[in-house]
Design a protein around this motif. Structure first.
Motif, short mmCIF file in Angstrom:
data_model
loop_
_atom_site.label_atom_id
_atom_site.label_comp_id
_atom_site.label_asym_id
_atom_site.label_seq_id
_atom_site.Cartn_x
_atom_site.Cartn_y
_atom_site.Cartn_z
N CYS A 1 -33.18 14.65 -7.57
CA CYS A 1 -33.96 15.65 -6.82
C CYS A 1 -35.44 15.30 -6.76
CB CYS A 1 -33.74 17.04 -7.40
SG CYS A 1 -33.91 17.14 -9.17
N VAL A 2 -36.03 14.86 -7.87
CA VAL A 2 -37.46 14.51 -7.86
C VAL A 2 -37.66 13.19 -7.13
CG1 VAL A 2 -39.43 13.96 -9.33
CG2 VAL A 2 -37.90 15.82 -9.97
N GLN A 3 -36.75 12.25 -7.36
CA GLN A 3 -36.90 10.94 -6.74
C GLN A 3 -36.85 11.01 -5.22
OE1 GLN A 3 -35.60 7.07 -8.32
NE2 GLN A 3 -33.88 7.35 -6.92
N ARG A 4 -35.94 11.82 -4.68
CA ARG A 4 -35.78 11.82 -3.22
C ARG A 4 -37.02 12.42 -2.53
NH1 ARG A 4 -30.89 16.11 -2.25
NH2 ARG A 4 -30.32 15.44 -4.32
N LEU A 5 -37.77 13.26 -3.28
CA LEU A 5 -38.98 13.83 -2.68
C LEU A 5 -40.21 12.95 -2.89
CD1 LEU A 5 -37.25 16.59 -2.76
CD2 LEU A 5 -39.50 17.63 -2.86
N PHE A 6 -40.37 12.51 -4.14
CA PHE A 6 -41.65 11.86 -4.48
C PHE A 6 -41.62 10.34 -4.33
CE2 PHE A 6 -42.05 15.85 -7.07
CZ PHE A 6 -43.00 16.42 -6.25
N GLU A 7 -40.45 9.75 -4.18
CA GLU A 7 -40.36 8.29 -4.02
C GLU A 7 -39.13 7.99 -3.19
OE1 GLU A 7 -42.77 6.44 -4.96
OE2 GLU A 7 -42.15 4.56 -5.89
N SER A 8 -39.11 8.55 -1.97
CA SER A 8 -37.90 8.48 -1.15
C SER A 8 -37.55 7.04 -0.78
CB SER A 8 -38.06 9.33 0.11
OG SER A 8 -39.25 8.97 0.78
N GLU A 9 -38.56 6.15 -0.78
CA GLU A 9 -38.30 4.75 -0.41
C GLU A 9 -37.33 4.08 -1.40
OE1 GLU A 9 -42.20 4.92 -1.50
OE2 GLU A 9 -41.49 6.67 -0.44
N VAL A 10 -37.29 4.58 -2.63
CA VAL A 10 -36.42 3.94 -3.63
C VAL A 10 -34.95 4.06 -3.21
CG1 VAL A 10 -35.57 4.05 -6.01
CG2 VAL A 10 -38.03 4.14 -5.56
N ASN A 11 -34.52 5.27 -2.84
CA ASN A 11 -33.12 5.43 -2.44
C ASN A 11 -32.81 4.61 -1.19
OD1 ASN A 11 -32.17 7.13 -4.49
ND2 ASN A 11 -33.03 8.94 -3.50
N SER A 12 -33.77 4.54 -0.26
CA SER A 12 -33.55 3.71 0.95
C SER A 12 -33.37 2.25 0.54
CB SER A 12 -34.74 3.83 1.90
OG SER A 12 -34.94 5.16 2.26
N ALA A 13 -34.21 1.78 -0.39
CA ALA A 13 -34.10 0.39 -0.85
C ALA A 13 -32.77 0.15 -1.55
CB ALA A 13 -35.26 0.07 -1.79
N VAL A 14 -32.34 1.12 -2.36
CA VAL A 14 -31.07 0.98 -3.08
C VAL A 14 -29.92 0.83 -2.10
CG1 VAL A 14 -29.39 2.29 -4.47
CG2 VAL A 14 -31.78 2.18 -5.19
N VAL A 15 -29.88 1.67 -1.06
CA VAL A 15 -28.79 1.61 -0.08
C VAL A 15 -28.80 0.25 0.62
CG1 VAL A 15 -27.89 2.62 2.06
CG2 VAL A 15 -28.71 4.10 0.22
N ARG A 16 -29.98 -0.23 1.01
CA ARG A 16 -30.05 -1.53 1.71
C ARG A 16 -29.60 -2.67 0.78
NH1 ARG A 16 -34.91 0.61 4.25
NH2 ARG A 16 -36.16 -0.23 2.55
N VAL A 17 -30.03 -2.63 -0.48
CA VAL A 17 -29.67 -3.70 -1.43
C VAL A 17 -28.16 -3.69 -1.68
CG1 VAL A 17 -29.88 -4.46 -3.84
CG2 VAL A 17 -31.92 -3.82 -2.55
N LEU A 18 -27.59 -2.50 -1.84
CA LEU A 18 -26.14 -2.42 -2.08
C LEU A 18 -25.37 -2.94 -0.87
CD1 LEU A 18 -25.98 1.07 -3.86
CD2 LEU A 18 -25.41 -1.14 -4.91
N ALA A 19 -25.75 -2.47 0.32
CA ALA A 19 -25.03 -2.90 1.53
C ALA A 19 -25.14 -4.41 1.72
CB ALA A 19 -25.59 -2.16 2.75
N ALA A 20 -26.34 -4.94 1.48
CA ALA A 20 -26.55 -6.40 1.65
C ALA A 20 -25.71 -7.21 0.66
CB ALA A 20 -28.02 -6.73 1.48
N ASN A 21 -25.33 -6.58 -0.45
CA ASN A 21 -24.52 -7.27 -1.45
C ASN A 21 -23.04 -6.89 -1.35
OD1 ASN A 21 -26.20 -8.97 -3.48
ND2 ASN A 21 -27.47 -7.19 -3.01
#
Ligand code: SF4
Ligand code: SF4
Length: 460
Positions: free
Chosen positions: A193-213
Motif C-alpha cells: 500500500c505505501v509502495q504503490r503510492l510513494f514509489e510507484s515506479e518500483v512495481n512497474s519495474a518489477v513487472v517489466r523485469v519479471l516479464a522480460a525474464n
C-alpha cells in the motif's frame, strides 16, 4: 506459533533461553542510540521475567518496549537462539491494551492505522499535497523550520513525504501481464500500500523485469494492504482482517472460471521486504480463524520476495551497463529482509550480474536504519539519529548509489542522506529498478564517476 486476538503474557520458553551474555547489544538499534540497558534486548527480557514473577507491572516499563524497533537484529546476533521476534510479537498486543501512551500518541497511531493500509483513503488525503511534495514551498518550509512548529511527529511525516506523480494516484496494471518469450513461471504480485503510492515506479519495474525474464504476472486489481503496518505494531484483529481481504482478492481472480484463469500461481511475490515478512506469517496470523486458516497456510507458503524468486529462477534477459563507466553501489539490507526472512545473497547475486557494477557493504550492515514501519513517525528523534548514522556508514563506502528493497527504508534513507553530516547524498534505488534500467539499456543519466555524485534515473 498461533497469535490469538487475546494474547497471554510471553511464555517462559521464550525468555528462559536468554543467558544475559549481551552479544546482542551492539546490533540493537535502540541500545545504540539510548545507551541504556533497559532499552536493550537483554534488559527487556529481564523485565519480562520480572513481570512473569509478579515483581513488576508491564505498564511501568512500557516505554522500554515502545523504544524497540522490532528490527530482529538481536535474533540474528543471539548465540542462545532467543526468539525475540516471537517475544515482542506477544508483548505488543498487550501494550496496546494498557493506558500507557499519551492521548496524542494514541490518536496518531489510530490515524496511521486508519490511513496507511488503505491506498484509496491515502490517495484522497495526498491529492492536495501533490503540488507541495518536491516544490519550492516544501524547500522553504523545511529550511525555515516552519514544519517543526507542528511537533516532531508531523515534522517527521512531512520530511518523509516524497514527490508525488500522477502514477501515485492509480494502479493501472493489467490483470495479467504476459511473459516475453517462452513462459518460465506464472506468479501473483502484491503491490504494497505505501509502495504503490510513494514509489510507484518500483512495481512497474518489477513487472517489466519479471516479464522480460519469462514470467507471467497476475495482479488482482482490488488488492489492499497485506497488514504489515498493523502487524508490526501488534494490532492483531486489524491485521487478520487485512490478511483475509488480501487472500480473498487473489482467490477472486485465480481459479476455475476466474478472470485470470485456473492455472495455479508458482509464487506470490512482493517487492517490499516489510510486506514480505508479514505475508510469510499468514499461516500464523490466520491460524486461529478457520476456514481462513486453510487459505492462509498455502498462501504464506507461496510467498517470495521478488529478488529471492528471481535469484532462484535465474535471469534470462540480457543485461547492459548502467553508465558509460563503472559504478559502485552499496547494498542496504532491510531488517525484515535480512533478519526477518534471512535473505542476504539474492539481491547481491542479481545486482552482480549487471555489467560494470561493483557492490559494497557498509560496516554496520545488520543495524536498522530507523524506519521500522511507523517507528520513524512515532519515535522521530531516535529514528532520525539512526537514519543519519546509517547513511554516513553507507556513504563511507565510496559508492555512487545505494540500493534498498523496502519502501520504508528507502524513504528513511533519502531523508537521512539530506543531513549535512552525512557528506555524500547517495540516490536510493530498488534493485528491480537497476535491473529494469539494465535490461532496457536506458542507463543512468547526469552521472559523474565520483562517489556520491548526483544520479538521475533515465528512461522512467
Ligand atoms: S538475547 Fe541472546 S545475545 Fe542477548 S543477552 Fe540474551 S542470550 Fe545473550
Ligand atoms: S528488535 Fe531491534 S531494537 Fe528491538 S531489541 Fe531487538 S535489536 Fe533491539
Amino acid at each position: 506459533m498461533a497469535r490469538p486476538a487475546q494474547v497471554p503474557p510471553p511464555t517462559q520458553d521464550l525468555t528462559d533461553p536468554c543467558v544475559h551474555c549481551g552479544f546482542c547489544l551492539t546490533t540493537c538499534a535502540s541500545y545504540r542510540i539510548l545507551g541504556t540497558e533497559t532499552d536493550s534486548p537483554r534488559g527487556r527480557i529481564h523485565f519480562l521475567k520480572a513481570v512473569k514473577a509478579g515483581e513488576l507491572n508491564l505498564a511501568d516499563v512500557a516505554d522500554h518496549f515502545d523504544s524497540c524497533l522490532g528490527c530482529y537484529a538481536c535474533v540474528t546476533a543471539c548465540p542462545s537462539g532467543v526468539r525475540y521476534d516471537q517475544l515482542i510479537a506477544q508483548v505488543r498486543p498487550q501494550l496496546n491494551t494498557l493506558p500507557v501512551r499519551s492521548p496524542w500518541q494514541r490518536l496518531l497511531r489510530q490515524a496511521l492505522f486508519a490511513l496507511l493500509p488503505y491506498p484509496g483513503r491515502l490517495r484522497w488525503l495526498l491529492a492536495p499535497l501533490r503540488c507541495y511534495g518536491g516544490s519550492w514551498l516544501q524547500t522553504m518550509a523545511r529550511r525555515s523550520g516552519l514544519t517543526r512548529l507542528f511537533g516532531p511527529e508531523i515534522s517527521a511525516m512531512e520530511r518523509l513525504l516524497p514527490p508525488l506523480s500522477a502514477a501515485s494516484f492509480q494502479d493501472g496494471f493489467p490483470l495479467v501481464t504476459p511473459a516475453q518469450g517462452p513462459r518460465r513461471a506464472r506468479v501473483g504480485l502484491v503491490l504494497g500500500c505505501v509502495q504503490r503510492l510513494f514509489e510507484s515506479e518500483v512495481n512497474s519495474a518489477v513487472v517489466r523485469v519479471l516479464a522480460a525474464n519469462g514470467v507471467e504476472v497476475v495482479i488482482p486489481p482490488r488488492q489492499g494492504c497485506c497488514g504489515a503496518v498493523t502487524d508490526h505494531q501488534g494490532e492483531t484483529a486489524h491485521t487478520q482482517a487485512l490478511a483475509k481481504d488480501l487472500v480473498a482478492a487473489f482467490a477472486k481472480v485465480v481459479g476455475p472460471g476466474k478472470p485470470a484463469g485456473d492455472e495455479p500461481l508458482d509464487a506470490v511475490l512482493v517487492a517490499a521486504s516489510g510486506c514480505g515478512h508479514t505475508l510469510k506469517q499468514y499461516n500464523h496470523i490466520l491460524d486461529t480463524d478457520t476456514p481462513w486458516a486453510e487459505a492462509g497456510r498455502p498462501f504464506a507458503g507461496g510467498v517470495k520476495d521478488v529478488q529471492e524468486f528471481l535469484a532462484e529462477l535465474g535471469l534470462s534477459a540480457p543485461l547492459q551497463p548502467l553508465a558509460s563507466h563503472p559504478l559502485k553501489a552499496v547494498v542496504h539490507d532491510p531488517c525484515h529482509m535480512l533478519h526477518g526472512q534471512g535473505i542476504a545473497a539474492a539481491p547481491r547475486q542479481l545486482l552482480a550480474a549487471i555489467p560494470d557494477l561493483t557492490l559494497a557493504s557498509p560496516l554496520d550492515a545488520g543495524v536498522c536504519c530507523g524506519s521500522a514501519g511507523i517507528y520513524n513517525i512515532v519515535q522521530p528523534e531516535i529514528a532520525s539519529q539512526l537514519g543519519e548514522e546509517k547513511c554516513a556508514d553507507l556513504a563511507a563506502t565510496g559508492a555512487q548509489l545505494c540500493v534498498s528493497a523496502n519502501i520504508g527504508c528507502t524513504l528513511q534513507l533519502r531523508q537521512g542522506f539530506e543531513a549535512e553530516a552525512v557528506g555524500a547524498p547517495l540516490p536510493v534505488f530498488h534493485p528491480a529498478q537497476l535491473l529494469d534500467y539494465s535490461i532496457r539499456g536506458v542507463g543512468l543519466i547526469q552521472l559523474s564517476p565520483g562517489p556520491g555524485s548526483p544520479v538521475a534515473a533515465g528512461g522512467g
